[in-house]
Design an enzyme around this catalytic site. Structure first.
Site, PDB file in Angstrom:
ATOM      1  N   ASP A   1      49.900 102.960  -7.550  1.00 33.44           N
ATOM      2  CA  ASP A   1      48.839 102.040  -7.153  1.00 33.44           C
ATOM      3  C   ASP A   1      47.607 102.214  -8.037  1.00 33.44           C
ATOM      4  O   ASP A   1      46.613 101.494  -7.889  1.00 33.44           O
ATOM      5  CB  ASP A   1      48.501 102.169  -5.676  1.00 33.44           C
ATOM      6  N   SER A   2      47.704 103.131  -9.000  1.00 34.14           N
ATOM      7  CA  SER A   2      46.705 103.227 -10.068  1.00 34.14           C
ATOM      8  C   SER A   2      46.605 101.934 -10.853  1.00 34.14           C
ATOM      9  O   SER A   2      45.635 101.729 -11.604  1.00 34.14           O
ATOM     10  CB  SER A   2      47.057 104.378 -11.019  1.00 34.14           C
TER      11      SER A   2
ATOM     12  N   ASP B   1      54.772 103.672  -5.395  1.00 35.03           N
ATOM     13  CA  ASP B   1      53.787 104.046  -4.382  1.00 35.03           C
ATOM     14  C   ASP B   1      53.822 103.088  -3.198  1.00 35.03           C
ATOM     15  O   ASP B   1      53.889 101.862  -3.374  1.00 35.03           O
ATOM     16  CB  ASP B   1      52.377 104.004  -4.971  1.00 35.03           C
TER      17      ASP B   1
ATOM     18  N   LYS C   1      56.653 106.893  -2.690  1.00 31.35           N
ATOM     19  CA  LYS C   1      55.681 107.973  -2.599  1.00 31.35           C
ATOM     20  C   LYS C   1      54.576 107.572  -1.637  1.00 31.35           C
ATOM     21  O   LYS C   1      54.103 106.438  -1.662  1.00 31.35           O
ATOM     22  CB  LYS C   1      55.076 108.301  -3.968  1.00 31.35           C
TER      23      LYS C   1
ATOM     24  N   GLU D   1      50.879 109.245   0.465  1.00 28.54           N
ATOM     25  CA  GLU D   1      49.835 110.257   0.339  1.00 28.54           C
ATOM     26  C   GLU D   1      49.535 110.931   1.672  1.00 28.54           C
ATOM     27  O   GLU D   1      49.525 110.287   2.724  1.00 28.54           O
ATOM     28  CB  GLU D   1      48.540 109.627  -0.200  1.00 28.54           C
TER      29      GLU D   1
ATOM     30  N   GLU E   1      48.107 116.756  -6.822  1.00 25.00           N
ATOM     31  CA  GLU E   1      47.058 116.261  -7.713  1.00 25.00           C
ATOM     32  C   GLU E   1      45.788 117.060  -7.499  1.00 25.00           C
ATOM     33  O   GLU E   1      45.321 117.228  -6.368  1.00 25.00           O
ATOM     34  CB  GLU E   1      46.781 114.780  -7.454  1.00 25.00           C
TER      35      GLU E   1
END
EC number: 2.1.2.11
Length: 262
Positions: free
Chosen positions: A42-43, A81, A110, A112, A179
């Protein structure tokens, strides 16, 4: 590249090279360069859409770019993501979001965070979709973390990351991603982990590394994180830059903890 092969690489100490990717053209190039894993991150909200954070990225954005990347892939393992607000309300919502990404071409999703995500990971993984759990600095919740700060520096923070990692793996997480955590902490957890651990700003002691593609090619405007290296330096092509990244990850020469601020 398959999940069992990635697990074998982790067990044997063979380093895993991962990069973000958002389209078919780069997917083909990264494949040719020998990148093991591609992350549709999602970057893309930052590097493609010009947004200030990843939070505005929605599931439709992720589905579109996952479809594009998968069209260009022949070798690499594809991770996508789950974007902000696509897995937070219920386990059932999370499953639907994950299933949509798999239908679009992802091999793994993925998400978070730890703690509340444990049962979500269990729900998704029990239904046949591999999950990568992202701990440490979590960009989707940057505001609650007080900004771009290393996580797990103090004893309580390190203990929380260890505890959440164990809970997530026991719930079925097939991979962990750290991260911006201290290199010693990431290396300690990796040594004991039954699943591969990917690091970004987490030192050289993880199973493998990931960077944002635009960062390592030095085309991201503005200030970049300390852990980023410009792999285009001294290269005459993008392919050469990506191959240099893969070679350094495989050799364990990137990152250099003392240089990259761990």
């Amino acid at each position: 590249m398959t999940l069992p092969r990635l697990a074998q690489m982790h067990a044997s100490g063979e380093k895993i090279a991962m990069l973000t990717c958002y389209d078919a053209a780069f997917a083909g190039l990264l494949d040719e360069a020998g990148v093991d894993m591609l992350l549709i991150g999602d970057s893309l909200g930052n590097v493609l859409q010009g947004r200030g954070s990843t939070a505005p990225v929605n599931l439709d954005d992720m589905l579109y770019h996952t479809t594009c990347v998968r069209r260009g892939v022949k070798y690499a393992f594809v991770v996508a993501d789950l974007p902000f607000d696509s897995y937070h309300v219920s386990k059932e919502e999370a499953w639907k979001s994950a299933a949509a990404l798999v239908k679009a071409g992802a091999h793994m999703v993925k998400l978070e965070g730890g703690g509340w995500t444990t049962e979500t990971v269990r729900f998704i993984s029990e239904r046949g979709i591999p999950v990568c759990a992202h701990l440490g600095f979590t960009p989707q919740t940057v505001t609650s973390l007080g900004g771009f700060k290393v996580q797990g520096r103090d004893e309580a923070g390190a203990a929380r990351i260890k505890r959440e990692s164990q809970e997530l793996v026991e719930a079925g997480a097939a991979m962990l991603l750290y991260e911006m955590v201290p290199a010693t902490l990431a290396a300690e957890i990796t040594a004991a982990s039954p699943v591969p651990v990917i690091g970004i700003g987490a030192g050289v002691g993880t199973s493998g590394q990931v960077l944002v593609l635009h960062d390592m090619l030095d085309i991201t405007q503005g200030r970049k994180p300390r852990f980023v290296k410009n792999f285009m330096a001294g290269q005459d092509s993008i392919l050469g830059g990506v191959k240099a990244y893969v070679n350094e990850v495989k050799a364990g020469t990137f990152p250099v903890d003392a240089v990259h601020g761990f």
